[in-house]
Design a protein around this motif. Structure first.
Motif, PDB file in Angstrom:
ATOM      1  N   PHE A  71      -5.271  -4.354   3.964  1.00 35.52           N
ATOM      2  CA  PHE A  71      -4.895  -4.190   2.563  1.00 35.52           C
ATOM      3  C   PHE A  71      -4.932  -5.548   1.872  1.00 35.52           C
ATOM      4  O   PHE A  71      -4.667  -6.589   2.497  1.00 35.52           O
ATOM      5  CB  PHE A  71      -3.482  -3.608   2.426  1.00 35.52           C
ATOM      6  N   ALA A  72      -5.249  -5.543   0.577  1.00 38.60           N
ATOM      7  CA  ALA A  72      -5.148  -6.763  -0.227  1.00 38.60           C
ATOM      8  C   ALA A  72      -3.678  -7.002  -0.534  1.00 38.60           C
ATOM      9  O   ALA A  72      -2.977  -6.111  -1.021  1.00 38.60           O
ATOM     10  CB  ALA A  72      -5.962  -6.618  -1.506  1.00 38.60           C
ATOM     11  N   TYR A  73      -3.205  -8.220  -0.251  1.00 38.20           N
ATOM     12  CA  TYR A  73      -1.782  -8.501  -0.407  1.00 38.20           C
ATOM     13  C   TYR A  73      -1.375  -8.543  -1.876  1.00 38.20           C
ATOM     14  O   TYR A  73      -2.046  -9.141  -2.716  1.00 38.20           O
ATOM     15  CB  TYR A  73      -1.404  -9.820   0.258  1.00 38.20           C
ATOM     16  N   ALA A  74      -0.267  -7.898  -2.173  1.00 37.44           N
ATOM     17  CA  ALA A  74       0.414  -7.994  -3.465  1.00 37.44           C
ATOM     18  C   ALA A  74       1.890  -7.761  -3.199  1.00 37.44           C
ATOM     19  O   ALA A  74       2.251  -6.936  -2.345  1.00 37.44           O
ATOM     20  CB  ALA A  74      -0.124  -6.972  -4.467  1.00 37.44           C
ATOM     21  N   GLU A  75       2.754  -8.481  -3.889  1.00 36.19           N
ATOM     22  CA  GLU A  75       4.185  -8.380  -3.626  1.00 36.19           C
ATOM     23  C   GLU A  75       4.705  -6.954  -3.821  1.00 36.19           C
ATOM     24  O   GLU A  75       5.656  -6.543  -3.167  1.00 36.19           O
ATOM     25  CB  GLU A  75       4.964  -9.338  -4.529  1.00 36.19           C
ATOM     26  N   ASN A  76       4.084  -6.207  -4.744  1.00 37.72           N
ATOM     27  CA  ASN A  76       4.564  -4.862  -5.053  1.00 37.72           C
ATOM     28  C   ASN A  76       3.724  -3.770  -4.403  1.00 37.72           C
ATOM     29  O   ASN A  76       3.765  -2.607  -4.845  1.00 37.72           O
ATOM     30  CB  ASN A  76       4.593  -4.654  -6.568  1.00 37.72           C
ATOM     31  N   SER A  77       2.976  -4.101  -3.362  1.00 41.96           N
ATOM     32  CA  SER A  77       2.135  -3.100  -2.691  1.00 41.96           C
ATOM     33  C   SER A  77       3.007  -2.146  -1.889  1.00 41.96           C
ATOM     34  O   SER A  77       3.516  -2.494  -0.808  1.00 41.96           O
ATOM     35  CB  SER A  77       1.115  -3.780  -1.772  1.00 41.96           C
ATOM     36  N   GLU A  78       3.171  -0.931  -2.384  1.00 36.96           N
ATOM     37  CA  GLU A  78       3.986   0.056  -1.686  1.00 36.96           C
ATOM     38  C   GLU A  78       3.325   0.494  -0.380  1.00 36.96           C
ATOM     39  O   GLU A  78       4.015   0.773   0.607  1.00 36.96           O
ATOM     40  CB  GLU A  78       4.232   1.267  -2.585  1.00 36.96           C
TER      41      GLU A  78
END
Length: 214
Positions: A143-150
Motif C-alpha cells: 500500500f502507498a503510505y498515508a497517515e489516514n490510510s484505513e
C-alpha cells in the motif's frame, strides 16, 4: 532479516509507528515464517506454505471477522426506522364442542431501531513469498503510505490479531529501516528569580549550544 517490528495488541494511529516513512512510499506488512508461527499460519488457512499460496485468513477474532464479513455501523444520526422480528406465539384453537387445542404460530413483531449501514469487508489476503535472501515470508499487498490510510491500519491490526506482531517492509520486500528516535529530557527550573549567569551554567555548554540538543 532486520525489520521494524510492531508488537502491540492493536494500534490506532499509523503515524506513531511509521516515523520516517514518506507519504506515498510503498510499504508492505508481513511476517517471516518460523517454526514458532507455522502452526498459527496453518490454523488460519495456509496448507504447505508454498510460494504463491494465498489465503483469506480464517476468523479468529474481531479484526479477521471484519476482514472476511464486513460489519454494520449503527447510524444514530438518522431517524429510527420500523423493523420486524419473528417471535413464537402460542394460542388456543377451537376444536368444537367447547374443546380447544394449543397451537403454535410465528408472528412478526414491529419495533423501532436506528438504520444500519453495511461496511464492506476489506478482504485483505495473505500470500507466502520468498524474498531475495531466500527467506520465506507471509505478506499482505503493498500500500502507498498515508497517515489516514484505513486499509493499511486495518492490515497492521490484522497481523497483530493473528501473530501479535507486524513487520514493516518496503520495496522488494526488504525491511524498512526507520530512524531511531532520540528523546530529549526536559529539566524543570526551580521557582523564583535567578540571575542569568547562574541559569546559563545549567543551560549552555562551553561551546555555546543548548544542553541536551547535542
Amino acid at each position: 532479516m532486520d525489520a521494524t517490528v510492531i508488537q502491540k495488541r492493536r494500534i490506532r494511529k499509523l503515524a506513531n509507528y511509521f516515523h520516517g516513512v514518506e507519504v506515498g512510499q510503498q510499504v508492505t506488512v508481513g511476517i517471516p515464517v518460523t517454526p514458532e508461527n507455522q502452526s498459527r499460519l496453518q490454523s488460519i488457512g495456509f496448507d504447505k506454505l508454498a510460494e504463491g499460496e494465498t489465503i483469506l485468513p480464517r476468523v479468529i477474532g474481531p479484526i479477521t471477522r471484519f476482514n472476511a464479513d464486513g460489519k454494520e455501523k449503527i447510524r444514530r444520526d438518522l431517524e429510527k426506522e420500523t423493523c420486524y422480528r419473528s417471535q413464537e406465539w402460542k394460542r388456543q384453537e377451537w376444536r368444537g364442542k367447547g374443546e380447544t387445542e394449543e397451537v403454535m404460530d410465528w408472528v412478526d413483531i414491529p419495533y423501532k431501531r436506528y438504520p444500519r449501514e453495511h461496511i464492506p469487508a476489506p478482504s485483505v489476503e495473505l500470500t507466502c513469498v520468498i524474498n531475495a535472501e531466500a527467506q520465506r515470508l507471509v505478506i499482505a499487498p503493498a500500500f502507498a503510505y498515508a497517515e489516514n490510510s484505513e486499509l493499511l491500519l486495518h492490515t497492521v491490526n490484522l497481523f497483530l490479531e493473528v501473530f501479535q506482531e507486524a513487520h514493516i517492509l518496503g520495496e522488494n520486500r526488504q525491511p524498512v529501516r526507520l530512524p531511531t528516535l532520540k528523546r530529549l529530557s526536559w529539566h524543570v527550573l526551580p521557582p523564583g528569580e535567578q540571575p542569568w549567569e547562574q541559569l546559563k551554567k545549567g543551560l549552555i555548554t562551553d561551546s555555546g549550544e543548548l544542553k541536551g540538543l547535542q
